[in-house]
Design an enzyme around this catalytic site. Structure first.
Site, mmCIF file in Angstrom:
data_model
loop_
_atom_site.group_PDB
_atom_site.id
_atom_site.type_symbol
_atom_site.label_atom_id
_atom_site.label_comp_id
_atom_site.label_asym_id
_atom_site.label_seq_id
_atom_site.Cartn_x
_atom_site.Cartn_y
_atom_site.Cartn_z
ATOM 1 N N VAL A 182 -4.729 -8.427 0.852
ATOM 2 C CA VAL A 182 -3.549 -8.590 1.696
ATOM 3 C C VAL A 182 -2.649 -7.365 1.611
ATOM 4 O O VAL A 182 -2.108 -6.900 2.618
ATOM 5 C CB VAL A 182 -2.778 -9.865 1.294
ATOM 6 C CG1 VAL A 182 -1.416 -9.915 1.983
ATOM 7 C CG2 VAL A 182 -3.589 -11.118 1.653
ATOM 8 N N GLU A 183 -2.492 -6.833 0.404
ATOM 9 C CA GLU A 183 -1.567 -5.715 0.223
ATOM 10 C C GLU A 183 -2.066 -4.417 0.855
ATOM 11 O O GLU A 183 -1.308 -3.740 1.554
ATOM 12 C CB GLU A 183 -1.317 -5.490 -1.277
ATOM 13 C CG GLU A 183 -0.525 -6.599 -1.965
ATOM 14 C CD GLU A 183 0.936 -6.628 -1.549
ATOM 15 O OE1 GLU A 183 1.418 -5.635 -0.956
ATOM 16 O OE2 GLU A 183 1.597 -7.654 -1.807
ATOM 17 N N THR A 184 -3.302 -4.053 0.596
ATOM 18 C CA THR A 184 -3.760 -2.714 1.002
ATOM 19 C C THR A 184 -5.186 -2.676 1.544
ATOM 20 O O THR A 184 -5.783 -1.608 1.594
ATOM 21 C CB THR A 184 -3.680 -1.737 -0.193
ATOM 22 O OG1 THR A 184 -4.570 -2.200 -1.230
ATOM 23 C CG2 THR A 184 -2.278 -1.622 -0.731
#
Length: 317
Positions: free
Chosen positions: A107-109
């Site tokens: 989700v983050e990167t």
């Protein structure tokens, strides 16, 4: 000489002198070096603009498709299986389900593919010194960044890149999280959240553990809300009531769960009032990473999809 001093002062950001004085007093660092570092950072209007349109402002129906794509799930399964020995080992060490570590990275990167192109120093100076609504938080993060020892960072502070909010590395850690939860898992003497998978995975797992992850316990469950269910004042995702109490108030889980477990009721923006979940301690832990319940639900559903995809491959001939 006077002209050089005047030029230096003209480049100072508002509040820079006070910040430098604090850092120098707390760490013994050279104020001249600190001023040079901060004066080299630039206020970025694009960062201020990005703060005005966060993805979490979208309804769940628009937010979910951003993160629960077939490609993100597929790449998560591939990443999980490729690094399973490392993930499982660190998952056992920290008592955390490794699929949730992978989901956070996804989700983050997108598993390290997009860690951000902003200079971290620019981001934290912009938000800490030019963004009054959240200046206290970001100024504190800027101060921490300046105080972190060299071995805690993947590069010198003026060379770090990350998100528009100043988060860095695959797990998008803010400076306070690096200080508290960063781990040198590969033993090379440096916490490198940009290039070292052991450091990256261990640090995210340590973060979840440090915020109270409960191994083997549920994250969130669908619930059935009765028409006359008691309205609740819910400020965050912290579990405050027993499942038994919530059921008595008209919120019944759709799967068996210990009635004594603490939970809260989760409504996602844009969903019908009757579409509710019970969020448990682990759901709350994910919201400490990003306080939006949409974010926590995306992480949860991505982790479930990664588990399912990996299990399906295990069963295939």
């Amino acid at each position: 000489m006077f002209g050089m001093i005047g030029s230096l002062q003209a480049m100072e950001h508002p509040g820079q002198a006070a910040l430098v004085a604090e850092v120098a007093k707390d760490t013994g660092q050279d104020p001249v070096r600190l001023n040079q570092l901060l004066s080299g950072a630039q206020r970025q209007q694009s960062i201020l603009d990005a703060m005005a349109r966060p993805a979490e402002a979208k309804p769940w129906s628009a937010y979910r498709p951003i993160f629960l794509t077939s490609k993100r799930i597929h790449e998560g399964v591939v990443f999980y299986r490729e690094h399973r020995a490392l993930l499982d080992s660190l998952g056992r060490r920290y008592g955390v389900d490794p699929a949730y570590v992978v989901a956070i990275l996804g989700v983050e990167t997108f598993y390290g593919a997009n860690t951000g192109h902003y200079k971290v120093l620019d981001a934290l100076v912009t938000l800490g010194l030019y963004y009054p609504p959240r200046a206290a938080f970001f100024r504190a993060q800027l101060k921490t960044l300046l105080e972190l020892p060299d071995h805690s960072l993947a590069a010198p502070p003026d060379q770090l890149t990350g998100s528009y909010a100043g988060a860095q590395g695959w797990g998008q850690f803010m400076p306070d999280s690096i200080r508290q939860y960063g781990v040198d898992a590969d033993g090379d003497g440096r916490i490198d959240l940009q290039h070292s998978l052991p450091d990256i995975i261990a640090s995210v797992a340590h973060y979840l553990q440090g915020h109270g992850w409960q191994a083997g316990q549920p994250v969130v469950l669908p619930a059935l809300a009765q028409p006359a269910a008691k309205p609740l004042q819910i400020k965050d995702a912290r579990p405050r009531w027993s499942v038994q109490q919530l059921e008595a108030w008209g919120y019944a889980p759709t799967a068996a769960v210990d009635p004594a477990m603490q939970a809260t009721v989760v409504h996602l923006a844009g969903e019908p009032a009757s579409d509710v979940w019970l969020g448990f301690r682990n759901f709350y832990v994910i919201t400490t990473y990003n306080r939006s319940p949409l974010y926590a639900m995306a992480v949860h559903q991505l982790a479930e999809a990664i588990h399912a995809g990996s299990d399906a491959l295990d069963r295939s001939p």
